[in-house]
Design a protein around this motif. Structure first.
Motif, mmCIF file in Angstrom:
data_model
loop_
_atom_site.group_PDB
_atom_site.id
_atom_site.type_symbol
_atom_site.label_atom_id
_atom_site.label_comp_id
_atom_site.label_asym_id
_atom_site.label_seq_id
_atom_site.Cartn_x
_atom_site.Cartn_y
_atom_site.Cartn_z
ATOM 1 N N GLY A 54 120.110 7.863 43.086
ATOM 2 C CA GLY A 54 119.513 9.094 42.566
ATOM 3 C C GLY A 54 119.089 9.949 43.737
ATOM 4 O O GLY A 54 119.880 10.226 44.624
ATOM 5 N N ASP A 55 117.814 10.334 43.774
ATOM 6 C CA ASP A 55 117.322 11.118 44.905
ATOM 7 C C ASP A 55 116.468 10.271 45.851
ATOM 8 O O ASP A 55 115.771 10.785 46.708
ATOM 9 C CB ASP A 55 116.545 12.339 44.433
ATOM 10 C CG ASP A 55 115.254 11.985 43.709
ATOM 11 O OD1 ASP A 55 115.065 10.810 43.351
ATOM 12 O OD2 ASP A 55 114.436 12.889 43.503
ATOM 13 N N VAL A 56 116.553 8.942 45.706
ATOM 14 C CA VAL A 56 115.760 8.024 46.522
ATOM 15 C C VAL A 56 116.658 7.321 47.541
ATOM 16 O O VAL A 56 117.706 6.786 47.202
ATOM 17 C CB VAL A 56 115.056 6.966 45.639
ATOM 18 C CG1 VAL A 56 114.282 5.974 46.498
ATOM 19 C CG2 VAL A 56 114.137 7.638 44.631
ATOM 20 N N TYR A 57 116.221 7.335 48.791
ATOM 21 C CA TYR A 57 116.904 6.591 49.840
ATOM 22 C C TYR A 57 116.294 5.205 49.863
ATOM 23 O O TYR A 57 115.128 5.025 50.231
ATOM 24 C CB TYR A 57 116.741 7.287 51.190
ATOM 25 C CG TYR A 57 117.635 6.709 52.261
ATOM 26 C CD1 TYR A 57 118.958 7.101 52.358
ATOM 27 C CD2 TYR A 57 117.164 5.760 53.157
ATOM 28 C CE1 TYR A 57 119.800 6.576 53.322
ATOM 29 C CE2 TYR A 57 117.994 5.233 54.133
ATOM 30 C CZ TYR A 57 119.307 5.643 54.201
ATOM 31 O OH TYR A 57 120.139 5.125 55.159
ATOM 32 N N GLU A 58 117.056 4.221 49.424
ATOM 33 C CA GLU A 58 116.598 2.825 49.367
ATOM 34 C C GLU A 58 116.877 2.189 50.720
ATOM 35 O O GLU A 58 118.032 1.999 51.093
ATOM 36 C CB GLU A 58 117.350 2.063 48.269
ATOM 37 C CG GLU A 58 117.057 2.534 46.872
ATOM 38 C CD GLU A 58 115.745 2.001 46.323
ATOM 39 O OE1 GLU A 58 115.218 1.004 46.864
ATOM 40 O OE2 GLU A 58 115.239 2.593 45.356
ATOM 41 N N ALA A 59 115.798 1.865 51.442
ATOM 42 C CA ALA A 59 115.965 1.254 52.762
ATOM 43 C C ALA A 59 114.755 0.398 53.081
ATOM 44 O O ALA A 59 113.652 0.669 52.611
ATOM 45 C CB ALA A 59 116.117 2.333 53.830
ATOM 46 N N GLU A 60 114.994 -0.609 53.888
ATOM 47 C CA GLU A 60 113.888 -1.393 54.431
ATOM 48 C C GLU A 60 113.080 -0.472 55.337
ATOM 49 O O GLU A 60 113.578 0.546 55.821
ATOM 50 C CB GLU A 60 114.434 -2.568 55.240
ATOM 51 C CG GLU A 60 115.270 -3.543 54.434
ATOM 52 C CD GLU A 60 114.444 -4.311 53.414
ATOM 53 O OE1 GLU A 60 113.295 -4.669 53.730
ATOM 54 O OE2 GLU A 60 114.957 -4.540 52.304
ATOM 55 N N GLU A 61 111.855 -0.845 55.594
ATOM 56 C CA GLU A 61 111.010 -0.037 56.471
ATOM 57 C C GLU A 61 111.647 0.144 57.844
ATOM 58 O O GLU A 61 111.517 1.194 58.470
ATOM 59 C CB GLU A 61 109.630 -0.679 56.602
ATOM 60 C CG GLU A 61 108.596 0.264 57.146
ATOM 61 C CD GLU A 61 107.196 -0.279 57.011
ATOM 62 O OE1 GLU A 61 106.396 -0.011 57.928
ATOM 63 O OE2 GLU A 61 106.900 -0.954 56.015
ATOM 64 N N SER A 62 112.394 -0.868 58.311
ATOM 65 C CA SER A 62 113.059 -0.774 59.611
ATOM 66 C C SER A 62 114.173 0.269 59.627
ATOM 67 O O SER A 62 114.607 0.693 60.690
ATOM 68 C CB SER A 62 113.624 -2.135 60.012
ATOM 69 O OG SER A 62 114.613 -2.548 59.083
ATOM 70 N N GLY A 63 114.620 0.703 58.454
ATOM 71 C CA GLY A 63 115.664 1.715 58.365
ATOM 72 C C GLY A 63 115.137 3.136 58.382
ATOM 73 O O GLY A 63 115.903 4.091 58.257
ATOM 74 N N VAL A 64 113.829 3.282 58.544
ATOM 75 C CA VAL A 64 113.194 4.601 58.617
ATOM 76 C C VAL A 64 112.483 4.680 59.958
ATOM 77 O O VAL A 64 111.451 4.055 60.171
ATOM 78 C CB VAL A 64 112.195 4.809 57.458
ATOM 79 C CG1 VAL A 64 111.580 6.187 57.542
ATOM 80 C CG2 VAL A 64 112.869 4.591 56.117
ATOM 81 N N GLN A 65 113.067 5.435 60.874
ATOM 82 C CA GLN A 65 112.544 5.514 62.240
ATOM 83 C C GLN A 65 112.089 6.936 62.540
ATOM 84 O O GLN A 65 112.876 7.887 62.403
ATOM 85 C CB GLN A 65 113.638 5.098 63.229
ATOM 86 C CG GLN A 65 113.239 5.227 64.669
ATOM 87 C CD GLN A 65 114.407 5.002 65.610
ATOM 88 O OE1 GLN A 65 115.571 5.020 65.212
ATOM 89 N NE2 GLN A 65 114.112 4.816 66.875
ATOM 90 N N VAL A 66 110.832 7.092 62.941
ATOM 91 C CA VAL A 66 110.343 8.405 63.372
ATOM 92 C C VAL A 66 110.910 8.651 64.761
ATOM 93 O O VAL A 66 110.689 7.856 65.676
ATOM 94 C CB VAL A 66 108.798 8.457 63.396
ATOM 95 C CG1 VAL A 66 108.325 9.801 63.956
ATOM 96 C CG2 VAL A 66 108.226 8.229 62.005
ATOM 97 N N ILE A 67 111.663 9.742 64.917
ATOM 98 C CA ILE A 67 112.258 10.031 66.227
ATOM 99 C C ILE A 67 111.613 11.226 66.918
ATOM 100 O O ILE A 67 111.830 11.435 68.094
ATOM 101 C CB ILE A 67 113.791 10.230 66.137
ATOM 102 C CG1 ILE A 67 114.146 11.368 65.200
ATOM 103 C CG2 ILE A 67 114.481 8.946 65.735
ATOM 104 C CD1 ILE A 67 115.603 11.755 65.274
ATOM 105 N N ALA A 68 110.827 12.012 66.166
ATOM 106 C CA ALA A 68 110.138 13.151 66.771
ATOM 107 C C ALA A 68 108.968 13.565 65.888
ATOM 108 O O ALA A 68 108.992 13.355 64.675
ATOM 109 C CB ALA A 68 111.102 14.327 66.953
ATOM 110 N N ARG A 69 107.967 14.158 66.520
ATOM 111 C CA ARG A 69 106.798 14.637 65.763
ATOM 112 C C ARG A 69 107.101 15.896 64.975
ATOM 113 O O ARG A 69 106.436 16.202 63.993
ATOM 114 C CB ARG A 69 105.643 14.920 66.709
ATOM 115 C CG ARG A 69 105.003 13.702 67.287
ATOM 116 C CD ARG A 69 103.858 14.052 68.183
ATOM 117 N NE ARG A 69 103.583 15.481 68.138
ATOM 118 C CZ ARG A 69 102.452 16.038 68.456
ATOM 119 N NH1 ARG A 69 101.468 15.322 68.874
ATOM 120 N NH2 ARG A 69 102.291 17.346 68.391
ATOM 121 N N ASP A 70 108.107 16.658 65.438
ATOM 122 C CA ASP A 70 108.419 17.937 64.809
ATOM 123 C C ASP A 70 109.817 18.380 65.253
ATOM 124 O O ASP A 70 110.501 17.654 65.976
ATOM 125 C CB ASP A 70 107.368 18.990 65.171
ATOM 126 C CG ASP A 70 107.140 19.124 66.674
ATOM 127 O OD1 ASP A 70 108.043 18.766 67.472
ATOM 128 O OD2 ASP A 70 106.056 19.585 67.070
#
Length: 115
Positions: free
Chosen positions: A79-95
């Protein structure tokens, strides 16, 4: 995001790293209407606007609450949800400014030293 797109129309760097791509603003709006994920399962309150990708299948998205830029990798779209483990979401920049610095660093890594 509006400020970013007032300076950048689109980015296509297919030969840098795995390839880096920033979509046109119109495509980002389409994505927010259901063509791309707008939520991330591993961070329930995180709503995102996908604005690009890399050649390895990851998506770049802006967190709509914090402005952080995240890389979504190794998940699936339901649907509109990205199903991923927490390790699959990486912050790469503050802005977005930090995101452009990230791209600049990737580009500089491709330039042979001494040349």
């Amino acid at each position: 995001m509006i400020d970013f797109y007032s300076h950048v129309a689109q980015i296509s760097l297919p030969d840098v790293g795995p390839g880096f791509f920033v979509d046109e603003a119109e495509y980002v709006v389409e994505g927010a209407r259901g063509a791309q994920p707008t939520q991330v399962s591993s961070v329930p309150d995180r709503t995102v606007a996908v604005f690009g990708s890399d050649g390895g299948g990851a998506l770049f998205a802006a967190d709509r609450q914090t402005g952080e830029i995240v890389r979504l990798e190794g998940g699936s779209l339901i649907g509109d949800v990205y199903e991923a483990e927490e390790s699959g979401v990486q912050v790469i920049a503050r802005d977005f400014e930090g995101f452009m610095q990230f791209l600049s660093g990737e580009l500089l890594r491709q330039i042979p030293s001494g040349g």
